[in-house]
Design a protein around this motif. Structure first.
Motif, PDB file in Angstrom:
ATOM      1  N   GLY A  16     -23.597  91.979  55.261  1.00  0.00           N
ATOM      2  CA  GLY A  16     -23.656  90.988  56.341  1.00  0.00           C
ATOM      3  C   GLY A  16     -22.670  91.322  57.429  1.00  0.00           C
ATOM      4  N   TRP A  17     -22.629  92.607  57.800  1.00  0.00           N
ATOM      5  CA  TRP A  17     -21.659  93.107  58.787  1.00  0.00           C
ATOM      6  C   TRP A  17     -21.677  92.290  60.078  1.00  0.00           C
ATOM      7  N   ARG A  18     -20.459  92.006  60.566  1.00  0.00           N
ATOM      8  CA  ARG A  18     -20.347  91.272  61.824  1.00  0.00           C
ATOM      9  C   ARG A  18     -19.642  92.168  62.852  1.00  0.00           C
ATOM     10  N   GLU A  19     -18.322  92.212  62.785  1.00  0.00           N
ATOM     11  CA  GLU A  19     -17.543  93.062  63.681  1.00  0.00           C
ATOM     12  C   GLU A  19     -16.139  93.212  63.102  1.00  0.00           C
ATOM     13  N   VAL A  20     -15.398  94.159  63.683  1.00  0.00           N
ATOM     14  CA  VAL A  20     -14.021  94.364  63.242  1.00  0.00           C
ATOM     15  C   VAL A  20     -13.124  93.399  64.009  1.00  0.00           C
ATOM     16  N   ASP A  21     -12.788  92.289  63.357  1.00  0.00           N
ATOM     17  CA  ASP A  21     -11.909  91.306  63.972  1.00  0.00           C
ATOM     18  C   ASP A  21     -10.834  90.915  62.955  1.00  0.00           C
ATOM     19  N   GLU A  22     -10.037  89.917  63.309  1.00  0.00           N
ATOM     20  CA  GLU A  22      -8.948  89.521  62.412  1.00  0.00           C
ATOM     21  C   GLU A  22      -9.479  88.984  61.091  1.00  0.00           C
ATOM     22  N   ASP A  23     -10.625  88.319  61.121  1.00  0.00           N
ATOM     23  CA  ASP A  23     -11.220  87.835  59.876  1.00  0.00           C
ATOM     24  C   ASP A  23     -11.583  89.008  58.960  1.00  0.00           C
ATOM     25  N   PHE A  24     -12.082  90.088  59.571  1.00  0.00           N
ATOM     26  CA  PHE A  24     -12.418  91.278  58.775  1.00  0.00           C
ATOM     27  C   PHE A  24     -11.174  91.821  58.081  1.00  0.00           C
ATOM     28  N   TYR A  25     -10.079  91.932  58.812  1.00  0.00           N
ATOM     29  CA  TYR A  25      -8.850  92.477  58.217  1.00  0.00           C
ATOM     30  C   TYR A  25      -8.276  91.536  57.163  1.00  0.00           C
ATOM     31  N   ASP A  26      -8.414  90.231  57.388  1.00  0.00           N
ATOM     32  CA  ASP A  26      -7.982  89.280  56.360  1.00  0.00           C
ATOM     33  C   ASP A  26      -8.801  89.459  55.086  1.00  0.00           C
ATOM     34  N   ASP A  27     -10.119  89.609  55.264  1.00  0.00           N
ATOM     35  CA  ASP A  27     -10.993  89.819  54.101  1.00  0.00           C
ATOM     36  C   ASP A  27     -10.680  91.154  53.422  1.00  0.00           C
ATOM     37  N   LEU A  28     -10.372  92.170  54.232  1.00  0.00           N
ATOM     38  CA  LEU A  28     -10.039  93.488  53.678  1.00  0.00           C
ATOM     39  C   LEU A  28      -8.779  93.403  52.811  1.00  0.00           C
ATOM     40  N   GLU A  29      -7.774  92.702  53.307  1.00  0.00           N
ATOM     41  CA  GLU A  29      -6.540  92.549  52.528  1.00  0.00           C
ATOM     42  C   GLU A  29      -6.823  91.842  51.206  1.00  0.00           C
ATOM     43  N   GLU A  30      -7.643  90.816  51.249  1.00  0.00           N
ATOM     44  CA  GLU A  30      -7.988  90.077  50.040  1.00  0.00           C
ATOM     45  C   GLU A  30      -8.718  90.985  49.043  1.00  0.00           C
ATOM     46  N   VAL A  31      -9.624  91.815  49.549  1.00  0.00           N
ATOM     47  CA  VAL A  31     -10.371  92.735  48.686  1.00  0.00           C
ATOM     48  C   VAL A  31      -9.429  93.750  48.041  1.00  0.00           C
TER      49      VAL A  31
ATOM     50  N   ALA B 127       0.217  98.406  54.132  1.00  0.00           N
ATOM     51  CA  ALA B 127       0.294  99.724  54.772  1.00  0.00           C
ATOM     52  C   ALA B 127      -1.101 100.257  55.099  1.00  0.00           C
ATOM     53  N   LEU B 128      -2.030 100.069  54.164  1.00  0.00           N
ATOM     54  CA  LEU B 128      -3.388 100.573  54.361  1.00  0.00           C
ATOM     55  C   LEU B 128      -4.109  99.810  55.459  1.00  0.00           C
ATOM     56  N   THR B 129      -3.968  98.502  55.477  1.00  0.00           N
ATOM     57  CA  THR B 129      -4.617  97.696  56.513  1.00  0.00           C
ATOM     58  C   THR B 129      -4.104  98.070  57.901  1.00  0.00           C
ATOM     59  N   ASP B 130      -2.787  98.253  58.025  1.00  0.00           N
ATOM     60  CA  ASP B 130      -2.212  98.650  59.320  1.00  0.00           C
ATOM     61  C   ASP B 130      -2.737 100.017  59.755  1.00  0.00           C
ATOM     62  N   ALA B 131      -2.835 100.951  58.802  1.00  0.00           N
ATOM     63  CA  ALA B 131      -3.319 102.296  59.123  1.00  0.00           C
ATOM     64  C   ALA B 131      -4.784 102.262  59.560  1.00  0.00           C
ATOM     65  N   ILE B 132      -5.582 101.454  58.869  1.00  0.00           N
ATOM     66  CA  ILE B 132      -7.003 101.327  59.222  1.00  0.00           C
ATOM     67  C   ILE B 132      -7.149 100.700  60.603  1.00  0.00           C
ATOM     68  N   ARG B 133      -6.362  99.660  60.867  1.00  0.00           N
ATOM     69  CA  ARG B 133      -6.420  98.989  62.166  1.00  0.00           C
ATOM     70  C   ARG B 133      -6.108  99.987  63.296  1.00  0.00           C
ATOM     71  N   ASP B 134      -5.037 100.777  63.106  1.00  0.00           N
ATOM     72  CA  ASP B 134      -4.650 101.750  64.140  1.00  0.00           C
ATOM     73  C   ASP B 134      -5.732 102.815  64.333  1.00  0.00           C
TER      74      ASP B 134
ATOM     75  N   ARG C 123     -15.800 104.833  56.695  1.00  0.00           N
ATOM     76  CA  ARG C 123     -15.271 106.203  56.639  1.00  0.00           C
ATOM     77  C   ARG C 123     -13.779 106.207  56.987  1.00  0.00           C
ATOM     78  N   VAL C 124     -13.422 105.490  58.039  1.00  0.00           N
ATOM     79  CA  VAL C 124     -12.013 105.412  58.438  1.00  0.00           C
ATOM     80  C   VAL C 124     -11.176 104.815  57.317  1.00  0.00           C
ATOM     81  N   MET C 125     -11.699 103.760  56.700  1.00  0.00           N
ATOM     82  CA  MET C 125     -10.976 103.105  55.617  1.00  0.00           C
ATOM     83  C   MET C 125     -10.707 104.081  54.467  1.00  0.00           C
TER      84      MET C 125
END
Length: 339
Positions: free
Chosen positions: A55-70, A83-90, A105-107
């Motif tokens: 159910g892809w939406r977009e890369v936003d703050e909610d995505f990164y919050d969900d990524l951290e939870e995962v 560290a990983l979330t910051d690296a992916i964001r950059d 792929r970036v992740m």
């Protein structure tokens, strides 16, 4: 070529050298052990990441919050997750990617990059040409410490080394009996002492024997307690002093045995033991019985201690020398399609 590129080439079959190596019988057996032993971890990790992109939406703050939870849910650990979330964001911003397959792929690239950025320390036990290599095994009760001593003794003997074991966990009769069973099964001698006796006296006798009879390795099973760090430090310090005095080459290895099924508790134990004594390597047991194998990522990120062995099954040969490339390949393999 970076680790991620080598993994990707192995997955796609583009790298003939890697592909040929994998197809060799002995290498294939090892890959099969990793594949089978990490099945629960791989499936859990892949399912969690795949759900994130459903159910892809977009890369936003909610995505990164969900990524951290995962990532935290996958036992990657809090510090590694940040560290990983910051690296992916950059990387996402720098590469200006938006499609889900590109973000994935970036992740994966950043996860592999963080893992290998400091370089992988040697996972081989030190081999000392001038005398026996003494290996102390430490860890709390129930992690598979005594079994690990027996399995590593088996691996060393299979490699042609002359091995001696010492049952210095004199406070638990079951440990002495268990090591004796391993000794009989492998035809490897075991030095023992009296029940409730001084562990250091067992080590003294074992070091004397190892030097006098030209053993390559002396594996020492120690008491599995972490009641107080002061007590642990004093007991291990006494054993170390005896080895340093009786063995000209001193102590070469102190391996901490951890139970992978405990997830982040294993990381906590590693920190506590490392404060009490200098740990040179980790043995991560029972990886085949858990979905928490992501703890290796947090251990690698937070502690400068190499994982040297991982348990991928019940058989003696299933305790494998840790291979970071095989581990990372097996962990992310199911996610490499369309990347």
């Amino acid at each position: 070529m970076g680790l991620f590129d080598r993994i990707k080439r192995a997955f796609t079959g583009e790298d003939k050298v890697v592909k040929d190596q994998i197809e060799e019988k002995e290498e294939q057996i090892v890959f099969e052990k990793y594949d089978r032993g990490m099945e629960k971890t791989r499936k859990s990790f892949s399912d969690k990441i795949s759900d994130l992109f459903t159910g892809w939406r977009e890369v936003d703050e909610d995505f990164y919050d969900d990524l951290e939870e995962v990532l935290i849910g996958a036992d990657v650990g809090f510090q590694m997750t940040l560290a990983l979330t910051d690296a992916i964001r950059d990387a996402v911003e720098e590469q200006n990617v938006h499609k889900p397959e590109d973000v994935k792929r970036v992740m994966l690239e950043e996860m592999v990059a963080i893992y290998e950025k400091d370089g992988q320390a040697s996972v081989d036990l030190i081999e000392n040409p001038n005398g026996p290599t003494v290996v102390l095994f430490v860890g709390v009760n129930g992690v598979g410490k005594t079994t690990s001593v027996g399995k590593i003794a088996y691996n060393l003997k299979q490699s042609g080394h002359k091995v001696l074991m010492a049952a210095a966990d004199t406070f638990r009769a079951g440990a002495v009996e268990q090591l004796n069973v391993w000794g009989e099964r492998l035809d490897i001698p075991v030095v023992t002492g009296i029940d409730q006796g001084d562990p250091a006296s067992v080590v003294f006798d074992a070091v004397k024997k190892a030097n006098a009879e030209n053993y390559d390795y002396l594996l020492v099973d120690t008491a599995g307690r972490l009641q107080t760090k002061v007590h642990l430090m004093a007991e291990l310090a006494k054993i170390k002093r005896i080895i340093e005095r009786e063995n000209p080459n001193g102590i070469q290895e102190v391996l901490l045995v951890l139970d992978a099924t405990t997830g982040q508790n294993a990381l906590t134990q590693a920190k506590q033991f490392n404060e009490a004594t200098e740990i040179t390597g980790l043995v991560l047991t029972k990886l085949d019985g858990t979905a928490k194998g992501g703890v290796i990522l947090s251990i690698r990120h937070e502690l400068d201690i190499p994982v040297k062995y991982i348990g991928l099954g019940e058989q003696a040969s299933d305790l494998q020398v840790f291979d970071a490339e095989k581990y990372m390949y097996t962990l992310i393999r199911d996610l490499l399609e369309n990347v």
